[in-house]
Write an enzyme that holds these catalytic residues in place. Structure first.
Site, PDB file in Angstrom:
ATOM      1  N   TYR A 140       0.887  -1.213   0.045  1.00 46.46           N
ATOM      2  CA  TYR A 140      -0.089   0.003  -0.004  1.00 46.46           C
ATOM      3  C   TYR A 140       0.819   1.224   0.135  1.00 46.46           C
ATOM      4  CZ  TYR A 140      -2.741   3.739   1.616  1.00 46.46           C
ATOM      5  OH  TYR A 140      -3.367   4.978   1.999  1.00 46.46           O
TER       6      TYR A 140
HETATM    7  C1  WQD Z   1      -2.851   2.295  14.333  1.00 49.36           C
HETATM    8  C2  WQD Z   1      -2.106   1.684  15.751  1.00 49.36           C
HETATM    9  C3  WQD Z   1      -2.025  -0.627  15.626  1.00 49.36           C
HETATM   10  C4  WQD Z   1      -6.271  -1.560  15.933  1.00 49.36           C
HETATM   11  C5  WQD Z   1      -2.744   3.430   8.682  1.00 49.36           C
HETATM   12  C6  WQD Z   1      -2.655   2.745   7.369  1.00 49.36           C
HETATM   13  C7  WQD Z   1      -3.250   3.770   6.327  1.00 49.36           C
HETATM   14  C8  WQD Z   1      -2.628   4.994   6.562  1.00 49.36           C
HETATM   15  C9  WQD Z   1      -2.436   5.372   8.155  1.00 49.36           C
HETATM   16  C10 WQD Z   1      -4.046   6.568   5.089  1.00 49.36           C
HETATM   17  C11 WQD Z   1      -1.115   0.602  15.354  1.00 49.36           C
HETATM   18  C12 WQD Z   1      -2.827  -0.148  16.778  1.00 49.36           C
HETATM   19  C13 WQD Z   1      -5.212  -1.016  16.036  1.00 49.36           C
HETATM   20  C14 WQD Z   1      -6.463  -2.352  17.425  1.00 49.36           C
HETATM   21  C15 WQD Z   1      -4.356  -1.641  17.921  1.00 49.36           C
HETATM   22  N1  WQD Z   1      -3.868   5.834   6.316  1.00 49.36           N
HETATM   23  N2  WQD Z   1      -4.085  -1.090  16.860  1.00 49.36           N
HETATM   24  N3  WQD Z   1      -5.543  -2.078  18.138  1.00 49.36           N
HETATM   25  O1  WQD Z   1      -1.443   1.070  10.995  1.00 49.36           O
HETATM   26  O2  WQD Z   1      -0.911   3.376  12.186  1.00 49.36           O
HETATM   27  O3  WQD Z   1      -1.728   3.054   9.695  1.00 49.36           O
HETATM   28  O4  WQD Z   1      -3.221   4.532   8.891  1.00 49.36           O
HETATM   29  O5  WQD Z   1      -3.296   6.271   4.207  1.00 49.36           O
HETATM   30  O6  WQD Z   1      -4.764   3.702   6.665  1.00 49.36           O
HETATM   31  O7  WQD Z   1      -1.357   2.907   7.112  1.00 49.36           O
HETATM   32  O8  WQD Z   1      -3.450   2.575  11.436  1.00 49.36           O
HETATM   33  O9  WQD Z   1      -5.148   2.252  12.926  1.00 49.36           O
HETATM   34  O10 WQD Z   1      -4.315   0.199  11.702  1.00 49.36           O
HETATM   35  O11 WQD Z   1      -3.418   1.379  13.561  1.00 49.36           O
HETATM   36  O12 WQD Z   1      -3.603  -1.549  18.925  1.00 49.36           O
HETATM   37  O13 WQD Z   1      -7.559  -2.844  17.469  1.00 49.36           O
HETATM   38  O14 WQD Z   1      -3.271   1.001  16.473  1.00 49.36           O
HETATM   39  O15 WQD Z   1      -1.276  -1.507  15.731  1.00 49.36           O
HETATM   40  O16 WQD Z   1      -0.094   0.673  16.168  1.00 49.36           O
HETATM   41  P1  WQD Z   1      -1.861   2.812  10.988  1.00 49.36           P
HETATM   42  P2  WQD Z   1      -4.131   1.972  12.326  1.00 49.36           P
END
Ligand code: WQD
Length: 326
Positions: A140
């Protein structure tokens, strides 16, 4: 003059459409409704179809007098991109290529490209500048970085004027009807668990951060939309020809802090069953990704205006309201 917003029936796209129309911009939406919802934008000129259909893009640009494109239509689920890289290259890279060829060929001369913090991968810096090394860690993020390069190189060849906007972690809703109904990011994932009376899951609490959980830069979707309005105006009045900028608040919030705010807003802070459970780290998660938003402030005069509580409260209002008809 009209802006074409691709993906304008999606969560972020519909907020951009709403903000642009509210500030007097003429808009037409192209969306294949594969994940978008027509009910988000009931009274907006609309063309159903994909950016992969170059003929349709060209016809839409010509028939609606499109002078600029806001390209939001893309696949954005990191985990899915790892499983289906070629699907992401087709939708996000070939889709952009086809759009650029058709739209510029029909006379569009400005582009605002929806990019992502995912282009940075796992940056080992306290605050991410636009010049920070881009080392995406999933398909992505790679498709977004390739997209930025494609935009820049087409601009060099054709005089296209552009703004690449790197979204950090988008949350919230400017209107409950526009809320994110996907469950692929932290806030809706925690909502889903709590509404099923299950504890939120925290993927790892052994990171090198103050409370051991990952830190992210959460940005209200309303602020993301206003950044697009600022970019459109800057392109239209000639203040900007070429810009790549972060969209964030410049403030890190940990997963544990976000879960605590969500529990307060949802009224589950006092429920023992809602204590988060710690699960193993999620592959590819960087410990900290926090934006510097200085460049967009200096170039466009834009700054975020909403805080974390606004994001959670507005997202919860959307989560608990019925989906719009249509
Ligand atoms: C955030 C943090 C998880 C769910 C996304 C994508 C993409 C980009 C940026 C646009 C992480 C933690 C999550 C849960 C958790 N946006 N988590 N429990 O991975 O930072 O990035 O957003 O382009 O969409 O790259 O976002 O919301 O998936 O996770 O602990 O039930 O929350 O491990 O550390 P991410 P996320």
């Amino acid at each position: 003059m009209t802006w074409l917003v691709t993906g304008g029936a999606g969560y972020i796209g519909a907020h951009i459409v709403s903000a642009m129309r509210r500030t007097g911009e003429a808009v037409v939406v192209l969306d294949d409704l594969s994940s978008g919802d027509r009910g988000r934008i009931p009274d907006v000129p609309f063309v159903q179809g994909s950016v992969l259909d170059g003929e349709l893009v060209s016809r839409t640009v010509t028939e609606h007098g499109v002078h600029g494109v806001v390209h939001v239509a893309a696949k954005k689920q990191v985990e899915e991109s790892v499983r289906r890289p070629l699907h992401y290259y087709r939708e996000n890279v070939e889709g952009l290529r086809t759009l650029l060829e058709a739209a510029t060929g029909a006379g569009a001369a400005s582009l605002i490209f929806s990019s992502s913090a995912a282009v940075y991968g796992a940056p080992d810096v306290d605050v991410v500048l636009e010049d920070t090394d881009c080392r995406p860690v999933n398909p992505y993020g790679t498709t977004k970085l390739v997209g930025e390069r494609m935009v820049e190189e087409v601009a060099t060849a054709t005089g296209l004027r552009y703004v690449n906007l790197r979204y950090f972690n988008v949350a919230g809703a400017a209107d409950p009807a526009l809320t994110d109904r996907g469950v692929s990011n932290l806030v809706p994932m925690v909502f889903q668990r709590l509404t099923q009376e299950q504890p939120p899951r925290v993927f790892g609490d052994d990171y090198d951060t103050p409370d051991g959980t990952c830190i992210r830069d959460f940005i209200h979707v309303g602020d993301v939309a206003s950044a697009h309005v600022a970019a459109a105006r800057a392109l239209d009045d000639g203040r900007v020809d070429a810009l790549t900028a972060n969209i964030g608040r410049g403030e890190g919030v940990s997963v544990r802090e976000m879960v605590a705010t969500i529990r307060e807003v949802t009224g589950t802070a006092g429920s023992d069953w809602a204590e988060p459970v710690i699960e193993p780290r999620r592959a590819g998660d960087p410990a900290r990704v926090v934006a510097s938003a200085d460049r967009i402030r200096d170039a466009l005069g834009w700054e975020a205006s909403y805080g974390v509580r606004d994001m959670v409260e507005s997202a919860w209002a959307g989560w608990t309201s019925p989906a719009p008809a249509g």
